[in-house]
Every structure is written in C-alpha cells, then in structure tokens.
Design an enzyme around this catalytic site. Sequence first.
Site, mmCIF file in Angstrom:
data_model
loop_
_atom_site.group_PDB
_atom_site.id
_atom_site.type_symbol
_atom_site.label_atom_id
_atom_site.label_comp_id
_atom_site.label_asym_id
_atom_site.label_seq_id
_atom_site.Cartn_x
_atom_site.Cartn_y
_atom_site.Cartn_z
ATOM 1 C CB CYS A 11 -0.955 0.007 1.182
ATOM 2 S SG CYS A 11 -2.206 -1.274 1.050
ATOM 3 C CG HIS A 41 -3.376 3.654 1.218
ATOM 4 N ND1 HIS A 41 -3.573 3.118 -0.029
ATOM 5 C CD2 HIS A 41 -3.541 2.638 2.109
ATOM 6 C CE1 HIS A 41 -3.844 1.833 0.104
ATOM 7 N NE2 HIS A 41 -3.832 1.512 1.383
ATOM 8 C CG ASN A 48 -6.579 -0.855 -0.001
ATOM 9 O OD1 ASN A 48 -5.843 -0.386 -0.862
ATOM 10 N ND2 ASN A 48 -6.135 -1.257 1.177
#
Length: 335
Positions: free
Chosen positions: A116, A262, A292
Amino acid sequence: MSAPERSTILGWGACVPETVVTNDDLAGLMDTSDEWIQKRSGIKERRYVDNDDGSVGLAETASRDALNRAGLSPADIDLIVCGSLSPDIDFPGNSALLQRRLAISGPMAFDVRNQCSAFLYLMAIADQYVRTGGASNVLVVGSEVHSTGIEYADRSRHVTVLFGDGAGAVVIGASPDSDTGFLASDLHSDGRYVGALCVDGPGSRRKPRVPDGWTDTDIYTYPQMDGSTVFKHAVRGMTASVETVTASAGFSKDDIDMLLPHQANLRINQLVAMGLGIDDARMANNIDRYGNTTAATIPILLAETLEEGRIKKGDLLCFTAFGAGFTWGSALLRW
Ligand code: COA
C-alpha cells in the site's frame, strides 16, 4: 545538461475496470452486508476486472494516459518503476511486462514490493533519479488486480470486502522552476509487523510451493490480516509522518492545501485528518467507489481530484500511505 533542482509530476493517468461490484453483490457470496461494510470502511462499491487483462493491462492504459498528459511518448521514458502485490506473473516483475507492452526496449525498469505504500516509495525513487541526473522522465506505476486473489468465503470476509482492482500512473521529470515539485518525503518500515498483514504462500520455503488441494484446506495463499492492529498503526503512522514531512520542508500541517491519503478505510483517513486538524475541504477520498486498490490508490485519487478541479497551481499537496510490512510514509509536493 545539469540535473534539475526539483522534480515534479508532468502527467498523470488512471484506469479502473468497468465492472462495478456492490456490497450487496458480495453479501450474496459470503456472510456480510452493505450496512456493515459502509459503516466500518466507507466502501460502497469496487471495480473488478472481467477478463484476463491483469494488473499490467490496467497499468498500460493508465501509463498511456499519463504519457499523453505529459505530452511525451513511450520513447521519452528512461526509467519505469512499478508497484504491485498482484503482478501478472511470478517473475519477471510488472515493469518488464509493461515495458514490453509500451515497446520501450533498453532503458531501466524495476519493481518495488511495498504494497500500500509502494507509490510513495516509487515517487521518492523517481525524484532521486531525476534530481541526480540518472533519469529524465520516469514512468511511475501502481496497479493491482485483487479480485482474482481474495477469498469469497466467510473466513476472509474482513479482508475481501475491502479490496478492488485498478491502476494509476504518473510521469516524473524536471520541474520547470525551483518553486514547484517534490519538496520532501518521509518513509518508514517496521518488519516486526509482517504477520499483521501478509500472504504467506506460495513462497520458497514451502515444498512444493503450491501443494495439492490448497484451496480447500489452507488459507495461506489468501491475505491474512489483523485488522485492528493495522488500523491503529495506520492512524498513528500516517499522522506522525505528515507532521514530519511538513516540518522537514519548513511548513506546518496547516499549510497543506490538499491531503491525498491512501484509501484503505475511510475511518482511518477521518481519524488522521482529525488528528491533523484538516477538514473535508482539504482532503480527498474516493474509497466509496473503488475500495482499496493498494499501490494504485494515490495516483487514481490524484487523477480524480485534478479532474474535479480541486487542485490549483501553487497548492501544497501531501500524500500519505500505510500498508503491509508495515511500511508507511508521506510526500510533499508544491503543484
Ligand atoms: N461483514 C460482517 N461482519 C464482519 C465482516 C464483514 N465483512 N468482517 C468482520 N466482521 C465481524 C467480525 O467477525 C466481528 O464479529 P464479532 O464481534 O462477532 O466477533 C465484528 O464484525 C467486528 O470485527 P472487527 O474486526 O472488530 O471490526 P473492525 O471495526 O475492526 O473493522 C476492519 C474491521 C477490517 C474494517 C478494520 O479493522 C480495518 O479496516 N482495518 C485496517 C485494514 C486495512 O487498512 N488494511 C489494509 C492496509 S493498507
């Protein structure tokens, strides 16, 4: 030609698959609900690929978009850096496969495996190459296809509902002036937390790497996550990193015009923003529509926020991310 004082983003692009998968669609596959997913994560829907065009296919479309916006052709790129935890094949990495698709042969290409936070690491690498004269135009790409690697079963529901497919790219090159471009970055890693979010196999310590019947008997080829540990560290890590990166460039968190975090969980981002005193007008989120997308969240969010006209020339942008490893950090850029 001497190396520039600063590097900046010359072009940007994004690509998400057309197929929309709603929370209700997932509730038909496992014991979950639209209400639970929205309340705990802010996600309403995500996109899934519906063909075998993997993360490199999405990466190619996003890259061509970024190149067009930069007014460059593939031949102008002298470094490709890619981040993906869902590469098309085991090896070589997506950078070589993307390079083949873009028909660029010769220049450097490599992959960074930082999940990530990969896009932050990649942008920092690109910035260093440009400022030290090692490359002129760096194609930076984050792309993921999660939908083929998550488990549609009750035991994985806390992971599966969070993730979606997508890709984003930027071209990083010399800034036309010393006032705009990347001002600072702050990157961290703490390997003590590998077990809090990982996919255990296939890996070299298992023989055979993919045992017979693994889908029925073993969860180790699917992501395993201790959600609350990740959640707490993400809030703390991103908040502290934004404070560090702004201070290191001589600014305060109040100077940030747009925070681009993020997209792992809307509640994480709201807590980070609250800790920093940043209101909704100074923060971008799109997790409700994409979930995500790991290495791709930041460039997709940047592309959308620019398209919405929420970023103006001269704005101070702050990117921040947290993910498996744990790895995390922030970057500051004057647009
Ligand atoms: N649908 C319905 N119920 C679910 C569920 C789902 N998809 N997933 C978990 N549950 C249940 C749990 O089994 C638990 O039930 P119990 O109380 O009967 O034991 C209950 O919901 C609460 O689970 P919990 O894990 O405590 O929820 P949470 O509020 O911590 O939210 C996450 C779970 C995963 C959304 C949250 O921890 C999170 O987002 N963590 C960070 C994840 C992340 O960022 N990952 C990527 C890193 S980049």
